[in-house]
Design a protein around this motif. Structure first.
Motif, PDB file in Angstrom:
ATOM      1  N   HIS A  39       0.834  -1.202   0.000  1.00  0.00           N
ATOM      2  CA  HIS A  39       0.000   0.000   0.000  1.00  0.00           C
ATOM      3  C   HIS A  39       0.872   1.257   0.000  1.00  0.00           C
ATOM      4  O   HIS A  39       2.046   1.218   0.357  1.00  0.00           O
ATOM      5  CB  HIS A  39      -0.935   0.015   1.210  1.00  0.00           C
ATOM      6  CG  HIS A  39      -1.919  -1.110   1.216  1.00  0.00           C
ATOM      7  ND1 HIS A  39      -1.736  -2.261   1.982  1.00  0.00           N
ATOM      8  CD2 HIS A  39      -3.090  -1.287   0.545  1.00  0.00           C
ATOM      9  CE1 HIS A  39      -2.754  -3.075   1.792  1.00  0.00           C
ATOM     10  NE2 HIS A  39      -3.582  -2.519   0.917  1.00  0.00           N
ATOM     11  N   GLY A  40       0.239   2.360  -0.327  1.00  0.00           N
ATOM     12  CA  GLY A  40       0.950   3.633  -0.356  1.00  0.00           C
ATOM     13  C   GLY A  40       1.011   4.331   0.978  1.00  0.00           C
ATOM     14  O   GLY A  40       1.728   5.320   1.132  1.00  0.00           O
ATOM     15  N   ASP A  41       0.252   3.864   1.951  1.00  0.00           N
ATOM     16  CA  ASP A  41       0.291   4.420   3.300  1.00  0.00           C
ATOM     17  C   ASP A  41      -0.120   3.329   4.272  1.00  0.00           C
ATOM     18  O   ASP A  41      -0.336   2.178   3.879  1.00  0.00           O
ATOM     19  CB  ASP A  41      -0.637   5.651   3.420  1.00  0.00           C
ATOM     20  CG  ASP A  41      -2.079   5.336   3.023  1.00  0.00           C
ATOM     21  OD1 ASP A  41      -2.609   4.268   3.449  1.00  0.00           O
ATOM     22  OD2 ASP A  41      -2.699   6.130   2.303  1.00  0.00           O
ATOM     23  N   PHE A  42      -0.216   3.692   5.553  1.00  0.00           N
ATOM     24  CA  PHE A  42      -0.564   2.714   6.582  1.00  0.00           C
ATOM     25  C   PHE A  42      -1.992   2.906   7.087  1.00  0.00           C
ATOM     26  O   PHE A  42      -2.366   2.319   8.103  1.00  0.00           O
ATOM     27  CB  PHE A  42       0.409   2.827   7.756  1.00  0.00           C
ATOM     28  CG  PHE A  42       1.846   2.600   7.376  1.00  0.00           C
ATOM     29  CD1 PHE A  42       2.258   1.375   6.883  1.00  0.00           C
ATOM     30  CD2 PHE A  42       2.782   3.610   7.496  1.00  0.00           C
ATOM     31  CE1 PHE A  42       3.580   1.148   6.524  1.00  0.00           C
ATOM     32  CE2 PHE A  42       4.105   3.405   7.146  1.00  0.00           C
ATOM     33  CZ  PHE A  42       4.510   2.173   6.654  1.00  0.00           C
ATOM     34  N   LEU A  43      -2.771   3.724   6.386  1.00  0.00           N
ATOM     35  CA  LEU A  43      -4.106   4.086   6.877  1.00  0.00           C
ATOM     36  C   LEU A  43      -5.120   3.012   6.514  1.00  0.00           C
ATOM     37  O   LEU A  43      -5.782   3.087   5.479  1.00  0.00           O
ATOM     38  CB  LEU A  43      -4.534   5.438   6.285  1.00  0.00           C
ATOM     39  CG  LEU A  43      -3.720   6.637   6.762  1.00  0.00           C
ATOM     40  CD1 LEU A  43      -4.111   7.888   5.984  1.00  0.00           C
ATOM     41  CD2 LEU A  43      -3.930   6.863   8.252  1.00  0.00           C
ATOM     42  N   ARG A  44      -5.197   2.006   7.358  1.00  0.00           N
ATOM     43  CA  ARG A  44      -6.196   0.974   7.190  1.00  0.00           C
ATOM     44  C   ARG A  44      -7.065   0.917   8.431  1.00  0.00           C
ATOM     45  O   ARG A  44      -6.546   0.866   9.556  1.00  0.00           O
ATOM     46  CB  ARG A  44      -5.546  -0.408   6.983  1.00  0.00           C
ATOM     47  CG  ARG A  44      -5.821  -1.002   5.644  1.00  0.00           C
ATOM     48  CD  ARG A  44      -4.868  -0.498   4.584  1.00  0.00           C
ATOM     49  NE  ARG A  44      -3.510  -0.920   4.854  1.00  0.00           N
ATOM     50  CZ  ARG A  44      -2.471  -0.104   4.658  1.00  0.00           C
ATOM     51  NH1 ARG A  44      -2.644   1.120   4.227  1.00  0.00           N
ATOM     52  NH2 ARG A  44      -1.251  -0.527   4.904  1.00  0.00           N
ATOM     53  N   ASP A  45      -8.406   0.947   8.248  1.00  0.00           N
ATOM     54  CA  ASP A  45      -9.312   0.797   9.382  1.00  0.00           C
ATOM     55  C   ASP A  45      -9.259  -0.625   9.917  1.00  0.00           C
ATOM     56  O   ASP A  45      -8.879  -1.569   9.224  1.00  0.00           O
ATOM     57  CB  ASP A  45     -10.755   1.092   8.956  1.00  0.00           C
ATOM     58  CG  ASP A  45     -11.128   2.540   9.246  1.00  0.00           C
ATOM     59  OD1 ASP A  45     -10.444   3.167  10.068  1.00  0.00           O
ATOM     60  OD2 ASP A  45     -12.093   3.029   8.645  1.00  0.00           O
ATOM     61  N   GLN A 129       7.075   1.605  -0.975  1.00  0.00           N
ATOM     62  CA  GLN A 129       5.625   1.429  -0.873  1.00  0.00           C
ATOM     63  C   GLN A 129       5.015   1.270  -2.257  1.00  0.00           C
ATOM     64  O   GLN A 129       5.669   1.480  -3.283  1.00  0.00           O
ATOM     65  CB  GLN A 129       5.017   2.609  -0.120  1.00  0.00           C
ATOM     66  CG  GLN A 129       5.504   2.655   1.331  1.00  0.00           C
ATOM     67  CD  GLN A 129       4.941   3.811   2.122  1.00  0.00           C
ATOM     68  OE1 GLN A 129       5.431   4.919   2.036  1.00  0.00           O
ATOM     69  NE2 GLN A 129       3.904   3.530   2.907  1.00  0.00           N
ATOM     70  N   ASN A 130       3.757   0.848  -2.283  1.00  0.00           N
ATOM     71  CA  ASN A 130       3.085   0.498  -3.546  1.00  0.00           C
ATOM     72  C   ASN A 130       3.858  -0.594  -4.280  1.00  0.00           C
ATOM     73  O   ASN A 130       3.926  -0.595  -5.523  1.00  0.00           O
ATOM     74  CB  ASN A 130       2.921   1.731  -4.436  1.00  0.00           C
ATOM     75  CG  ASN A 130       1.961   2.747  -3.855  1.00  0.00           C
ATOM     76  OD1 ASN A 130       0.838   2.411  -3.482  1.00  0.00           O
ATOM     77  ND2 ASN A 130       2.409   3.989  -3.740  1.00  0.00           N
ATOM     78  N   ALA A 131       4.423  -1.515  -3.520  1.00  0.00           N
ATOM     79  CA  ALA A 131       5.198  -2.620  -4.099  1.00  0.00           C
ATOM     80  C   ALA A 131       4.555  -3.927  -3.650  1.00  0.00           C
ATOM     81  O   ALA A 131       4.691  -4.322  -2.493  1.00  0.00           O
ATOM     82  CB  ALA A 131       6.655  -2.555  -3.653  1.00  0.00           C
ATOM     83  N   GLU A 132       3.847  -4.580  -4.560  1.00  0.00           N
ATOM     84  CA  GLU A 132       3.132  -5.818  -4.232  1.00  0.00           C
ATOM     85  C   GLU A 132       3.929  -7.019  -4.696  1.00  0.00           C
ATOM     86  O   GLU A 132       4.148  -7.224  -5.894  1.00  0.00           O
ATOM     87  CB  GLU A 132       1.751  -5.826  -4.877  1.00  0.00           C
ATOM     88  CG  GLU A 132       0.926  -7.040  -4.485  1.00  0.00           C
ATOM     89  CD  GLU A 132      -0.530  -6.921  -4.903  1.00  0.00           C
ATOM     90  OE1 GLU A 132      -1.292  -7.856  -4.570  1.00  0.00           O
ATOM     91  OE2 GLU A 132      -0.889  -5.927  -5.556  1.00  0.00           O
ATOM     92  N   ASP A 149       5.474  -6.025  -8.182  1.00  0.00           N
ATOM     93  CA  ASP A 149       4.939  -5.045  -9.127  1.00  0.00           C
ATOM     94  C   ASP A 149       4.863  -3.693  -8.436  1.00  0.00           C
ATOM     95  O   ASP A 149       4.405  -3.591  -7.288  1.00  0.00           O
ATOM     96  CB  ASP A 149       3.540  -5.453  -9.590  1.00  0.00           C
ATOM     97  CG  ASP A 149       3.564  -6.671 -10.504  1.00  0.00           C
ATOM     98  OD1 ASP A 149       4.596  -6.887 -11.171  1.00  0.00           O
ATOM     99  OD2 ASP A 149       2.557  -7.405 -10.543  1.00  0.00           O
ATOM    100  N   THR A 150       5.304  -2.649  -9.128  1.00  0.00           N
ATOM    101  CA  THR A 150       5.238  -1.283  -8.611  1.00  0.00           C
ATOM    102  C   THR A 150       4.679  -0.374  -9.695  1.00  0.00           C
ATOM    103  O   THR A 150       4.641  -0.753 -10.880  1.00  0.00           O
ATOM    104  CB  THR A 150       6.629  -0.773  -8.188  1.00  0.00           C
ATOM    105  OG1 THR A 150       7.383  -0.426  -9.364  1.00  0.00           O
ATOM    106  CG2 THR A 150       7.394  -1.821  -7.382  1.00  0.00           C
ATOM    107  N   PRO A 151       4.244   0.841  -9.341  1.00  0.00           N
ATOM    108  CA  PRO A 151       3.769   1.773 -10.372  1.00  0.00           C
ATOM    109  C   PRO A 151       4.830   2.106 -11.418  1.00  0.00           C
ATOM    110  O   PRO A 151       4.494   2.514 -12.535  1.00  0.00           O
ATOM    111  CB  PRO A 151       3.383   3.022  -9.555  1.00  0.00           C
ATOM    112  CG  PRO A 151       3.079   2.502  -8.191  1.00  0.00           C
ATOM    113  CD  PRO A 151       4.042   1.361  -7.981  1.00  0.00           C
ATOM    114  N   ASP A 152       6.100   1.934 -11.063  1.00  0.00           N
ATOM    115  CA  ASP A 152       7.190   2.227 -12.006  1.00  0.00           C
ATOM    116  C   ASP A 152       7.634   1.002 -12.792  1.00  0.00           C
ATOM    117  O   ASP A 152       8.611   1.081 -13.540  1.00  0.00           O
ATOM    118  CB  ASP A 152       8.400   2.790 -11.242  1.00  0.00           C
ATOM    119  CG  ASP A 152       8.075   4.105 -10.554  1.00  0.00           C
ATOM    120  OD1 ASP A 152       7.304   4.891 -11.125  1.00  0.00           O
ATOM    121  OD2 ASP A 152       8.574   4.323  -9.436  1.00  0.00           O
TER     122      ASP A 152
END
Length: 409
Positions: A39-45, A129-132, A149-152
Protein backbone atom coordinates in the motif's frame (compact mmCIF):
# COMPACT_ATOMS: atom_id res chain seq x y z
CA UNK A 1 9.69 -3.77 -19.42
CA UNK A 2 12.68 -5.56 -17.80
CA UNK A 3 12.59 -5.56 -14.00
CA UNK A 4 14.71 -3.21 -11.93
CA UNK A 5 17.00 -5.39 -9.82
CA UNK A 6 18.25 -4.28 -6.41
CA UNK A 7 20.70 -6.27 -4.29
CA UNK A 8 20.72 -6.24 -0.50
CA UNK A 9 21.26 -8.33 2.58
CA UNK A 10 17.62 -8.65 3.67
CA UNK A 11 14.26 -8.11 2.01
CA UNK A 12 11.30 -7.71 4.38
CA UNK A 13 7.92 -8.34 2.75
CA UNK A 14 5.11 -6.46 4.49
CA UNK A 15 5.09 -3.14 6.32
CA UNK A 16 3.09 -4.21 9.36
CA UNK A 17 4.37 -4.23 12.96
CA UNK A 18 6.61 -7.28 12.44
CA UNK A 19 8.06 -6.06 9.15
CA UNK A 20 8.69 -2.48 10.20
CA UNK A 21 10.22 -3.46 13.55
CA UNK A 22 12.45 -6.10 11.92
CA UNK A 23 13.58 -3.63 9.26
CA UNK A 24 14.40 -0.98 11.85
CA UNK A 25 16.31 -3.38 14.13
CA UNK A 26 18.34 -4.90 11.28
CA UNK A 27 19.21 -1.47 9.84
CA UNK A 28 20.40 -0.35 13.29
CA UNK A 29 22.92 -3.21 13.10
CA UNK A 30 24.15 -1.97 9.73
CA UNK A 31 22.35 -4.65 7.70
CA UNK A 32 21.13 -3.33 4.34
CA UNK A 33 17.38 -3.97 4.42
CA UNK A 34 14.54 -3.20 2.02
CA UNK A 35 10.97 -3.26 3.32
CA UNK A 36 8.30 -3.77 0.65
CA UNK A 37 4.76 -2.56 1.48
CA UNK A 38 1.99 -3.08 -1.06
CA UNK A 39 0.00 0.00 0.00
CA UNK A 40 0.95 3.63 -0.36
CA UNK A 41 0.29 4.42 3.30
CA UNK A 42 -0.56 2.71 6.58
CA UNK A 43 -4.11 4.09 6.88
CA UNK A 44 -6.20 0.97 7.19
CA UNK A 45 -9.31 0.80 9.38
CA UNK A 46 -9.93 -2.05 11.77
CA UNK A 47 -6.35 -2.90 12.60
CA UNK A 48 -5.38 -3.70 16.15
CA UNK A 49 -4.49 -0.71 18.31
CA UNK A 50 -2.92 -2.23 21.41
CA UNK A 51 0.71 -1.60 22.34
CA UNK A 52 1.49 -3.87 25.27
CA UNK A 53 4.15 -3.45 27.98
CA UNK A 54 6.47 -5.89 26.15
CA UNK A 55 6.48 -3.63 23.08
CA UNK A 56 6.83 -0.46 25.14
CA UNK A 57 9.87 -2.05 26.78
CA UNK A 58 11.42 -2.62 23.32
CA UNK A 59 11.04 1.10 22.57
CA UNK A 60 12.65 1.93 25.90
CA UNK A 61 15.60 -0.35 25.13
CA UNK A 62 15.95 1.44 21.79
CA UNK A 63 16.01 4.83 23.55
CA UNK A 64 12.82 5.90 21.75
CA UNK A 65 10.13 5.54 24.40
CA UNK A 66 9.72 9.21 25.35
CA UNK A 67 9.38 10.24 21.72
CA UNK A 68 7.01 7.35 21.02
CA UNK A 69 4.73 8.21 23.94
CA UNK A 70 4.39 11.79 22.69
CA UNK A 71 2.13 10.33 20.00
CA UNK A 72 -1.48 10.68 21.07
CA UNK A 73 -2.68 7.55 22.87
CA UNK A 74 -4.80 6.39 25.77
CA UNK A 75 -3.86 4.08 28.62
CA UNK A 76 -5.91 1.10 29.77
CA UNK A 77 -5.07 -0.27 33.21
CA UNK A 78 -7.80 -2.90 33.48
CA UNK A 79 -9.73 -5.14 31.11
CA UNK A 80 -13.30 -5.35 32.36
CA UNK A 81 -16.36 -6.94 30.86
CA UNK A 82 -19.84 -5.61 31.54
CA UNK A 83 -22.59 -8.22 31.88
CA UNK A 84 -26.26 -8.02 32.82
CA UNK A 85 -25.36 -9.05 36.38
CA UNK A 86 -22.34 -6.80 36.90
CA UNK A 87 -18.70 -6.28 35.99
CA UNK A 88 -15.92 -8.87 35.81
CA UNK A 89 -12.27 -7.77 35.79
CA UNK A 90 -10.10 -10.07 33.69
CA UNK A 91 -6.75 -8.29 33.89
CA UNK A 92 -5.39 -5.55 36.14
CA UNK A 93 -2.25 -4.08 34.58
CA UNK A 94 -1.74 -1.71 37.51
CA UNK A 95 -0.40 -4.78 39.37
CA UNK A 96 2.52 -5.07 36.95
CA UNK A 97 5.94 -3.93 38.09
CA UNK A 98 8.01 -1.59 35.99
CA UNK A 99 7.48 1.57 34.04
CA UNK A 100 4.54 0.34 31.95
CA UNK A 101 1.65 -0.88 34.14
CA UNK A 102 -0.85 -0.38 31.32
CA UNK A 103 -1.70 -1.14 27.70
CA UNK A 104 -1.41 1.83 25.34
CA UNK A 105 -4.18 2.24 22.77
CA UNK A 106 -2.79 3.94 19.68
CA UNK A 107 -3.94 3.72 16.06
CA UNK A 108 -1.69 1.23 14.33
CA UNK A 109 -0.97 3.63 11.48
CA UNK A 110 0.68 5.99 14.02
CA UNK A 111 2.85 3.13 15.30
CA UNK A 112 3.88 2.20 11.75
CA UNK A 113 4.51 5.82 10.74
CA UNK A 114 6.79 6.17 13.76
CA UNK A 115 8.76 3.03 12.87
CA UNK A 116 9.04 4.17 9.24
CA UNK A 117 10.31 7.60 10.29
CA UNK A 118 12.92 6.14 12.63
CA UNK A 119 13.95 3.67 9.93
CA UNK A 120 14.46 6.39 7.32
CA UNK A 121 16.98 8.04 9.66
CA UNK A 122 19.27 5.05 9.09
CA UNK A 123 21.35 4.74 5.89
CA UNK A 124 20.86 0.96 5.72
CA UNK A 125 17.03 1.19 5.75
CA UNK A 126 14.88 1.47 2.63
CA UNK A 127 11.07 1.43 2.49
CA UNK A 128 9.39 0.89 -0.89
CA UNK A 129 5.62 1.43 -0.87
CA UNK A 130 3.09 0.50 -3.55
CA UNK A 131 5.20 -2.62 -4.10
CA UNK A 132 3.13 -5.82 -4.23
CA UNK A 133 5.18 -9.00 -4.06
CA UNK A 134 4.08 -11.58 -6.62
CA UNK A 135 6.63 -14.40 -6.38
CA UNK A 136 9.90 -15.66 -4.96
CA UNK A 137 13.22 -15.77 -6.78
CA UNK A 138 14.73 -19.23 -6.42
CA UNK A 139 17.96 -20.94 -7.32
CA UNK A 140 17.24 -24.61 -6.80
CA UNK A 141 15.93 -24.98 -3.25
CA UNK A 142 17.38 -21.65 -2.14
CA UNK A 143 15.24 -18.50 -1.98
CA UNK A 144 17.28 -15.59 -3.34
CA UNK A 145 14.77 -12.74 -3.26
CA UNK A 146 11.34 -11.62 -4.44
CA UNK A 147 9.60 -10.16 -7.46
CA UNK A 148 7.16 -7.29 -7.05
CA UNK A 149 4.94 -5.05 -9.13
CA UNK A 150 5.24 -1.28 -8.61
CA UNK A 151 3.77 1.77 -10.37
CA UNK A 152 7.19 2.23 -12.01
CA UNK A 153 7.26 -1.32 -13.34
CA UNK A 154 8.45 -4.73 -12.14
CA UNK A 155 11.02 -4.87 -9.35
CA UNK A 156 13.37 -7.64 -8.22
CA UNK A 157 14.96 -7.57 -4.79
CA UNK A 158 17.80 -10.07 -4.40
CA UNK A 159 18.78 -10.78 -0.82
CA UNK A 160 20.54 -13.22 1.49
CA UNK A 161 17.33 -13.48 3.51
CA UNK A 162 13.66 -12.87 2.78
CA UNK A 163 11.59 -12.14 5.88
CA UNK A 164 7.91 -12.80 5.19
CA UNK A 165 5.82 -10.42 7.31
CA UNK A 166 2.88 -10.06 4.92
CA UNK A 167 0.10 -11.22 7.20
CA UNK A 168 -2.34 -14.07 7.52
CA UNK A 169 -2.98 -14.14 3.76
CA UNK A 170 0.75 -14.17 3.01
CA UNK A 171 1.70 -14.32 -0.65
CA UNK A 172 5.22 -15.40 0.30
CA UNK A 173 3.99 -18.21 2.53
CA UNK A 174 1.79 -19.50 -0.27
CA UNK A 175 4.60 -19.29 -2.83
CA UNK A 176 6.91 -21.23 -0.51
CA UNK A 177 4.26 -23.95 0.01
CA UNK A 178 4.77 -24.01 3.75
CA UNK A 179 2.48 -26.44 5.65
CA UNK A 180 -0.23 -24.86 7.83
CA UNK A 181 -2.11 -26.13 10.90
CA UNK A 182 -5.38 -24.44 11.87
CA UNK A 183 -7.64 -24.54 14.94
CA UNK A 184 -11.41 -24.36 14.78
CA UNK A 185 -12.74 -21.08 16.15
CA UNK A 186 -16.39 -20.32 16.94
CA UNK A 187 -16.57 -16.65 15.98
CA UNK A 188 -16.42 -13.99 13.31
CA UNK A 189 -16.40 -10.24 13.92
CA UNK A 190 -18.26 -7.34 12.34
CA UNK A 191 -16.31 -4.06 12.46
CA UNK A 192 -17.78 -0.59 12.01
CA UNK A 193 -17.51 2.89 13.49
CA UNK A 194 -19.87 5.19 15.37
CA UNK A 195 -19.14 8.78 16.43
CA UNK A 196 -18.12 9.37 20.04
CA UNK A 197 -19.25 12.11 22.40
CA UNK A 198 -16.39 13.83 24.29
CA UNK A 199 -17.62 12.84 27.74
CA UNK A 200 -18.46 9.20 26.97
CA UNK A 201 -16.77 6.54 29.06
CA UNK A 202 -15.88 3.21 27.53
CA UNK A 203 -16.74 -0.11 29.15
CA UNK A 204 -14.56 -1.74 26.43
CA UNK A 205 -16.15 -5.20 26.62
CA UNK A 206 -19.83 -6.06 27.00
CA UNK A 207 -21.21 -9.59 27.18
CA UNK A 208 -24.64 -11.12 27.66
CA UNK A 209 -26.90 -13.83 26.21
CA UNK A 210 -25.96 -14.12 22.55
CA UNK A 211 -23.60 -11.18 22.21
CA UNK A 212 -20.09 -9.91 22.76
CA UNK A 213 -19.46 -6.25 21.94
CA UNK A 214 -16.15 -4.40 22.01
CA UNK A 215 -15.92 -0.60 21.75
CA UNK A 216 -12.48 0.96 21.18
CA UNK A 217 -11.97 4.66 21.84
CA UNK A 218 -10.59 6.36 18.70
CA UNK A 219 -11.11 9.83 20.21
CA UNK A 220 -13.66 11.17 17.70
CA UNK A 221 -15.39 7.83 17.13
CA UNK A 222 -15.89 4.35 18.52
CA UNK A 223 -14.42 1.46 16.60
CA UNK A 224 -17.00 -1.22 17.28
CA UNK A 225 -16.50 -4.98 17.08
CA UNK A 226 -19.65 -7.09 17.25
CA UNK A 227 -18.95 -10.81 17.64
CA UNK A 228 -21.21 -13.28 15.84
CA UNK A 229 -21.15 -17.09 15.71
CA UNK A 230 -18.90 -18.37 12.95
CA UNK A 231 -20.67 -18.84 9.64
CA UNK A 232 -23.75 -16.74 10.50
CA UNK A 233 -22.83 -13.55 8.60
CA UNK A 234 -25.27 -14.26 5.78
CA UNK A 235 -28.11 -14.73 8.29
CA UNK A 236 -27.16 -11.51 10.12
CA UNK A 237 -27.07 -9.62 6.85
CA UNK A 238 -30.40 -11.10 5.74
CA UNK A 239 -31.95 -9.72 8.95
CA UNK A 240 -30.97 -6.25 7.75
CA UNK A 241 -29.14 -3.27 9.21
CA UNK A 242 -32.13 -2.57 11.44
CA UNK A 243 -31.51 -5.90 13.17
CA UNK A 244 -27.80 -5.17 13.64
CA UNK A 245 -28.46 -1.64 14.92
CA UNK A 246 -31.07 -2.95 17.35
CA UNK A 247 -28.69 -5.60 18.72
CA UNK A 248 -25.91 -3.09 19.31
CA UNK A 249 -28.28 -0.50 20.80
CA UNK A 250 -29.62 -3.11 23.21
CA UNK A 251 -26.10 -3.36 24.64
CA UNK A 252 -25.16 0.35 24.39
CA UNK A 253 -28.49 2.27 24.43
CA UNK A 254 -26.68 5.59 24.26
CA UNK A 255 -25.52 4.77 20.72
CA UNK A 256 -29.04 4.15 19.34
CA UNK A 257 -29.59 7.55 17.68
CA UNK A 258 -26.09 7.64 16.20
CA UNK A 259 -26.40 4.12 14.88
CA UNK A 260 -29.64 5.11 13.13
CA UNK A 261 -28.02 8.19 11.57
CA UNK A 262 -24.57 6.87 10.76
CA UNK A 263 -24.76 3.13 10.07
CA UNK A 264 -26.74 3.23 6.83
CA UNK A 265 -25.02 0.84 4.43
CA UNK A 266 -23.49 -2.64 4.63
CA UNK A 267 -20.39 -1.22 2.93
CA UNK A 268 -19.65 0.42 6.30
CA UNK A 269 -19.52 -3.00 7.98
CA UNK A 270 -16.39 -5.11 7.53
CA UNK A 271 -16.37 -8.85 8.18
CA UNK A 272 -13.30 -10.27 9.92
CA UNK A 273 -13.05 -14.03 9.50
CA UNK A 274 -11.25 -14.95 12.69
CA UNK A 275 -8.45 -17.45 12.22
CA UNK A 276 -6.08 -19.19 14.60
CA UNK A 277 -3.38 -21.02 12.66
CA UNK A 278 0.37 -21.52 12.52
CA UNK A 279 2.95 -22.90 10.16
CA UNK A 280 4.46 -26.22 11.10
CA UNK A 281 7.71 -25.03 9.49
CA UNK A 282 8.40 -21.29 9.35
CA UNK A 283 11.32 -21.36 6.93
CA UNK A 284 12.87 -22.48 3.69
CA UNK A 285 16.54 -21.94 2.80
CA UNK A 286 16.83 -18.16 2.47
CA UNK A 287 13.31 -17.48 3.82
CA UNK A 288 11.74 -17.01 7.26
CA UNK A 289 8.11 -16.21 8.11
CA UNK A 290 7.28 -14.27 11.28
CA UNK A 291 4.23 -12.49 12.73
CA UNK A 292 0.84 -13.28 11.23
CA UNK A 293 2.54 -14.87 8.22
CA UNK A 294 3.75 -17.59 10.61
CA UNK A 295 0.86 -17.64 13.10
CA UNK A 296 -2.50 -15.90 12.78
CA UNK A 297 -4.00 -15.01 16.17
CA UNK A 298 -7.58 -14.21 17.16
CA UNK A 299 -8.34 -10.64 18.32
CA UNK A 300 -8.73 -11.92 21.92
CA UNK A 301 -6.47 -9.92 24.23
CA UNK A 302 -5.05 -7.89 21.34
CA UNK A 303 -1.87 -9.93 21.58
CA UNK A 304 -1.26 -10.56 17.87
CA UNK A 305 0.59 -7.28 17.26
CA UNK A 306 2.83 -7.76 20.22
CA UNK A 307 3.68 -11.38 19.41
CA UNK A 308 4.61 -10.17 15.93
CA UNK A 309 6.90 -7.51 17.39
CA UNK A 310 8.50 -10.11 19.67
CA UNK A 311 9.13 -12.33 16.63
CA UNK A 312 10.82 -9.39 14.91
CA UNK A 313 13.04 -8.64 17.90
CA UNK A 314 14.13 -12.28 18.19
CA UNK A 315 14.77 -12.64 14.44
CA UNK A 316 16.80 -9.42 14.24
CA UNK A 317 18.84 -10.26 17.33
CA UNK A 318 19.60 -13.83 16.24
CA UNK A 319 20.08 -13.31 12.48
CA UNK A 320 21.40 -9.74 12.31
CA UNK A 321 25.01 -10.68 13.11
CA UNK A 322 24.91 -13.42 10.44
CA UNK A 323 23.67 -11.00 7.78
CA UNK A 324 26.08 -8.27 8.88
CA UNK A 325 28.93 -10.75 8.34
CA UNK A 326 27.79 -11.17 4.73
CA UNK A 327 26.56 -14.71 5.21
CA UNK A 328 23.24 -16.32 4.30
CA UNK A 329 21.55 -17.77 7.41
CA UNK A 330 21.56 -21.54 7.38
CA UNK A 331 18.34 -23.56 7.79
CA UNK A 332 19.59 -24.48 11.27
CA UNK A 333 19.85 -20.79 12.21
CA UNK A 334 16.37 -20.11 10.82
CA UNK A 335 15.00 -23.10 12.72
CA UNK A 336 16.46 -21.67 15.94
CA UNK A 337 14.24 -18.60 15.58
CA UNK A 338 11.19 -20.80 15.10
CA UNK A 339 12.08 -22.94 18.13
CA UNK A 340 12.43 -19.87 20.32
CA UNK A 341 9.13 -18.32 19.25
CA UNK A 342 6.97 -21.42 18.79
CA UNK A 343 6.44 -22.07 22.51
CA UNK A 344 4.75 -18.73 23.35
CA UNK A 345 2.73 -18.91 20.13
CA UNK A 346 1.38 -22.38 20.91
CA UNK A 347 0.45 -21.49 24.48
CA UNK A 348 -1.26 -18.22 23.58
CA UNK A 349 -3.21 -19.86 20.76
CA UNK A 350 -4.33 -22.69 23.04
CA UNK A 351 -5.57 -20.16 25.62
CA UNK A 352 -7.33 -18.12 22.92
CA UNK A 353 -9.13 -21.13 21.49
CA UNK A 354 -10.23 -22.26 24.95
CA UNK A 355 -11.47 -18.81 25.95
CA UNK A 356 -13.29 -18.35 22.66
CA UNK A 357 -15.08 -21.60 23.28
CA UNK A 358 -16.06 -20.38 26.75
CA UNK A 359 -16.99 -16.79 25.96
CA UNK A 360 -18.39 -16.51 22.45
CA UNK A 361 -21.82 -17.58 21.15
CA UNK A 362 -21.83 -20.80 19.13
CA UNK A 363 -23.67 -21.55 15.93
CA UNK A 364 -25.74 -24.20 17.73
CA UNK A 365 -26.50 -21.72 20.55
CA UNK A 366 -26.64 -18.29 18.88
CA UNK A 367 -28.58 -16.71 21.74
CA UNK A 368 -25.99 -17.88 24.26
CA UNK A 369 -28.71 -19.01 26.63
CA UNK A 370 -28.14 -22.76 26.74
CA UNK A 371 -27.21 -23.56 30.33
CA UNK A 372 -28.59 -20.26 31.65
CA UNK A 373 -27.07 -16.79 31.77
CA UNK A 374 -24.53 -15.30 29.42
CA UNK A 375 -21.55 -17.21 28.10
CA UNK A 376 -19.27 -15.00 30.17
CA UNK A 377 -21.12 -15.69 33.39
CA UNK A 378 -20.86 -19.45 32.76
CA UNK A 379 -17.17 -19.30 31.82
CA UNK A 380 -14.85 -21.13 34.26
CA UNK A 381 -12.25 -18.40 33.68
CA UNK A 382 -14.71 -15.65 34.64
CA UNK A 383 -15.85 -17.54 37.72
CA UNK A 384 -12.24 -17.92 38.87
CA UNK A 385 -11.57 -14.21 38.36
CA UNK A 386 -14.59 -13.26 40.43
CA UNK A 387 -13.66 -15.69 43.18
CA UNK A 388 -9.90 -14.98 43.28
CA UNK A 389 -9.30 -11.32 42.30
CA UNK A 390 -5.51 -11.64 42.75
CA UNK A 391 -5.45 -13.71 39.54
CA UNK A 392 -6.10 -10.53 37.55
CA UNK A 393 -2.43 -9.64 38.03
CA UNK A 394 -1.37 -12.97 36.55
CA UNK A 395 -3.60 -12.56 33.51
CA UNK A 396 -2.28 -9.01 33.08
CA UNK A 397 1.26 -10.36 32.95
CA UNK A 398 0.27 -13.10 30.49
CA UNK A 399 -1.43 -10.57 28.20
CA UNK A 400 1.00 -7.70 28.68
CA UNK A 401 4.36 -9.47 28.73
CA UNK A 402 3.71 -12.96 27.39
CA UNK A 403 5.68 -16.07 28.17
CA UNK A 404 8.98 -15.20 26.52
CA UNK A 405 9.41 -11.43 26.13
CA UNK A 406 12.26 -10.54 23.80
CA UNK A 407 14.89 -7.89 24.41
CA UNK A 408 17.11 -5.80 22.15
CA UNK A 409 20.85 -6.36 22.51
Amino acid sequence: MPPTTTPGRCCVVGGGPAGMMAGLLLARQGVEVTVLEKHGDFLRDFRGDTVHPSTLQVFEELGMIDEFLRIKHSKVTTIRMETPTGTTTFADFSRLRGRFPYVAFMPQWDLLDFLARKGRELPAFRLVQNAEVTDLIREGDQVRGVRADTPDGPLEIRADLVLACDGRHSTVRRAARLPLSADEVPMDVLWFRVSREPDEADGLLHSGPGYLLITIDRDEYWQVAYVIPRGTYDAVRAAGLDGLRDRVAAVRPGLADRLERELTDWDQVKLLNVRVDRLRTWYRPGLLCIGDAAHAMSPAGGVGINLAVQDAVAAARMLGPVLRAGRTPTPRELAAVQRRRMFPVKVVQAVQVRMMGDLYPREDDPDGTRGGGSALERSPVARMMRRFPFLTGWTARFIGWGLRPEHVN
